[in-house]
Motif scaffolding. Structure first.
Motif, PDB file in Angstrom:
ATOM      1  N   GLY A  58       0.787  -1.238   0.150  1.00  0.00           N
ATOM      2  CA  GLY A  58      -0.130  -0.025   0.008  1.00  0.00           C
ATOM      3  C   GLY A  58       1.029   1.202  -0.012  1.00  0.00           C
ATOM      4  O   GLY A  58       0.493   2.182  -0.728  1.00  0.00           O
ATOM      5  N   LEU A  59       2.106   1.278   0.575  1.00  0.00           N
ATOM      6  CA  LEU A  59       2.746   2.354   0.643  1.00  0.00           C
ATOM      7  C   LEU A  59       3.466   2.622  -0.505  1.00  0.00           C
ATOM      8  O   LEU A  59       3.584   3.948  -0.870  1.00  0.00           O
ATOM      9  CB  LEU A  59       3.785   2.392   1.839  1.00  0.00           C
ATOM     10  CG  LEU A  59       4.674   3.364   2.164  1.00  0.00           C
ATOM     11  CD1 LEU A  59       3.878   4.671   2.504  1.00  0.00           C
ATOM     12  CD2 LEU A  59       5.629   3.077   3.372  1.00  0.00           C
ATOM     13  N   ALA A  60       3.870   1.292  -1.253  1.00  0.00           N
ATOM     14  CA  ALA A  60       4.243   1.614  -2.719  1.00  0.00           C
ATOM     15  C   ALA A  60       3.344   2.139  -3.509  1.00  0.00           C
ATOM     16  O   ALA A  60       3.856   3.203  -4.613  1.00  0.00           O
ATOM     17  CB  ALA A  60       4.950   0.246  -3.092  1.00  0.00           C
ATOM     18  N   LYS A  75       8.634  11.086   8.591  1.00  0.00           N
ATOM     19  CA  LYS A  75       7.844  12.086   9.266  1.00  0.00           C
ATOM     20  C   LYS A  75       6.654  12.421   8.475  1.00  0.00           C
ATOM     21  O   LYS A  75       5.500  12.482   9.029  1.00  0.00           O
ATOM     22  CB  LYS A  75       8.888  13.222   9.432  1.00  0.00           C
ATOM     23  CG  LYS A  75       8.178  14.444  10.441  1.00  0.00           C
ATOM     24  CD  LYS A  75       9.043  15.401  10.760  1.00  0.00           C
ATOM     25  CE  LYS A  75       8.178  16.381  11.799  1.00  0.00           C
ATOM     26  NZ  LYS A  75       9.464  17.571  12.080  1.00  0.00           N
ATOM     27  N   THR A  76       6.841  12.828   7.222  1.00  0.00           N
ATOM     28  CA  THR A  76       5.662  12.989   6.372  1.00  0.00           C
ATOM     29  C   THR A  76       4.589  12.234   6.184  1.00  0.00           C
ATOM     30  O   THR A  76       3.402  12.294   6.389  1.00  0.00           O
ATOM     31  CB  THR A  76       6.160  13.526   4.865  1.00  0.00           C
ATOM     32  OG1 THR A  76       7.292  14.868   5.185  1.00  0.00           O
ATOM     33  CG2 THR A  76       4.913  14.105   4.260  1.00  0.00           C
ATOM     34  N   LEU A  77       5.058  10.859   6.110  1.00  0.00           N
ATOM     35  CA  LEU A  77       4.160   9.416   5.793  1.00  0.00           C
ATOM     36  C   LEU A  77       3.694   9.325   7.275  1.00  0.00           C
ATOM     37  O   LEU A  77       2.564   8.905   7.320  1.00  0.00           O
ATOM     38  CB  LEU A  77       5.111   8.525   5.240  1.00  0.00           C
ATOM     39  CG  LEU A  77       5.427   8.672   3.896  1.00  0.00           C
ATOM     40  CD1 LEU A  77       6.564   7.649   3.444  1.00  0.00           C
ATOM     41  CD2 LEU A  77       4.457   8.821   2.963  1.00  0.00           C
ATOM     42  N   ALA A  89       8.612   3.093   8.419  1.00  0.00           N
ATOM     43  CA  ALA A  89      10.199   2.900   8.227  1.00  0.00           C
ATOM     44  C   ALA A  89      10.367   1.465   7.986  1.00  0.00           C
ATOM     45  O   ALA A  89      11.175   1.323   7.159  1.00  0.00           O
ATOM     46  CB  ALA A  89      10.883   3.255   9.594  1.00  0.00           C
ATOM     47  N   GLY A  90       9.818   0.311   8.655  1.00  0.00           N
ATOM     48  CA  GLY A  90       9.911  -0.917   8.286  1.00  0.00           C
ATOM     49  C   GLY A  90       9.352  -1.293   6.708  1.00  0.00           C
ATOM     50  O   GLY A  90      10.070  -2.058   6.072  1.00  0.00           O
ATOM     51  N   ALA A  91       8.321  -0.584   6.418  1.00  0.00           N
ATOM     52  CA  ALA A  91       7.768  -0.841   5.201  1.00  0.00           C
ATOM     53  C   ALA A  91       8.502  -0.229   4.168  1.00  0.00           C
ATOM     54  O   ALA A  91       8.966  -1.008   2.910  1.00  0.00           O
ATOM     55  CB  ALA A  91       6.450  -0.289   4.970  1.00  0.00           C
ATOM     56  N   LEU A  92       9.322   1.043   4.255  1.00  0.00           N
ATOM     57  CA  LEU A  92      10.326   1.550   3.496  1.00  0.00           C
ATOM     58  C   LEU A  92      11.430   0.720   3.163  1.00  0.00           C
ATOM     59  O   LEU A  92      11.890   0.588   2.162  1.00  0.00           O
ATOM     60  CB  LEU A  92      10.750   2.875   3.847  1.00  0.00           C
ATOM     61  CG  LEU A  92       9.625   3.986   3.885  1.00  0.00           C
ATOM     62  CD1 LEU A  92       9.784   5.021   4.460  1.00  0.00           C
ATOM     63  CD2 LEU A  92       8.957   4.282   2.471  1.00  0.00           C
TER      64      LEU A  92
END
Length: 331
Positions: A58-60, A75-77, A89-92
């Motif tokens: 979903g983040l992608a 921070k923005t996300l 951060a883990g998803a990134l």
């Protein structure tokens, strides 16, 4: 009254957009509407990825729907979504490990080093995702994918994998810049120059040990002068050269810690190496040796130099050892 037959199928059939849906015993039924604006093309290698978490997928999708230049830092996300900074951060990290996200360091015109984030609609070679065998509906164009509504549309020029736009008559831009499909050009990494410090004329172990202890205690005067074991080993000969030139430990310590700059020291070892080299004191003036005349030893008659007649050093040592032996034998 007529008998009711509940097992008879209803005469009313489902109509979706004027078409009869395919017959399936269970599972999802797609109700698709063609998008003509504000849509993003997402590959099934991402939407049906077998190793990425649902949050990462979903983040992608969210990142790929954003226009170029949008902020995608943690921070923005975290302010945009309720998952929190740690989960984002883990998803990134997942996306970066599988090649859907790249971070490239570039040098700005003013000399500053900046980090650019690249969102890849195709995984890079370092982390290509496995393709799934699930059947997908063919879509116009050379790629297969899932069209999602929302996000940056054709007006932002971010629709990926399109050979041309028949309505606008535009072709895809193939300008220079970092690409996700291969390794981007990185600026050459600068390796720090080796620390050059003065060398002592006679590097005795005791002298180097005293120099090492002096360097290890500099952080007590200023925390910025905390050195690693490797830097201490490189700087110890320079401090030993100062100690060899009659500069006492307190003088060396004062020369290295006095008048430090107020700004942070990025490389304290290089700063100390410069001071050891630039402010090296002159060699200590050695006293002139007096040439004593030759004398003959009163006991062995060997020649030796001395200011006064007497016995040579070997005979004095023998006499001293004989006296010590007699003293031990005497009750």
């Amino acid at each position: 009254m007529d008998a009711q037959h509940p097992s008879v199928p209803s005469h009313a059939s489902l109509r979706v957009a004027g078409k009869r849906p395919a017959h399936h015993s269970s599972g999802v039924v797609h109700v698709n509407t063609r998008h003509t604006s504000r849509f993003t093309v997402i590959g099934n290698h991402l939407a049906q990825h077998e190793q990425l978490s649902l949050l990462a997928i979903g983040l992608a999708v969210h990142i790929q729907s954003l226009p170029t230049g949008a902020r995608v830092d943690i921070k923005t996300l975290a302010a945009r979504f309720p998952e929190g900074a740690q989960r984002i951060a883990g998803a990134l990290r997942e996306l970066e490990a599988h090649g859907y996200l790249r971070r490239v360091r570039e040098r700005a015109p003013d000399g500053r080093i900046t980090t650019r984030t690249l969102s890849c609609n195709q995984p890079s070679p370092g982390g290509r995702a496995p393709q799934t065998d699930a059947p997908v509906a063919p879509s116009p164009g050379p790629q297969r994918g899932t069209v999602l509504r929302g996000g940056a549309g054709p007006e932002h020029g971010t629709v990926p994998e399109r050979s041309a736009d028949p309505e606008r008559g535009t072709a895809p831009q193939s300008g220079a810049g970092p690409q996700c499909g291969g390794k981007p050009a990185r600026p050459p990494r600068r390796t720090p120059a080796p620390l050059r410090v003065p060398q002592p004329a006679h590097p005795a172990p005791a002298l180097l040990r005293a120099a090492t202890e002096l360097l290890a205690g500099l952080h007590r005067h200023d925390p910025r002068l905390l050195l690693s074991a490797r830097d201490t080993e490189h700087l110890a000969p320079g401090v030993a050269a100062w100690l060899e030139r009659d500069a006492g430990p307190e003088g060396v310590r004062h020369a290295l810690t006095a008048h430090l700059p107020p700004e942070p020291l990025r490389r304290p070892a290089a700063f100390l190496a410069h001071r050891l080299t630039a402010e090296l004191p002159p060699p200590a003036a050695s006293p002139a040796r007096t040439a004593h005349p030759l004398r003959n030893c009163d006991r062995c008659d060997r020649a030796f130099r001395a200011p006064e007649p007497g016995v040579c050093g070997g005979c004095r040592a023998s006499a001293t050892s004989e006296q010590e032996t007699r003293g031990q034998l005497t009750p």
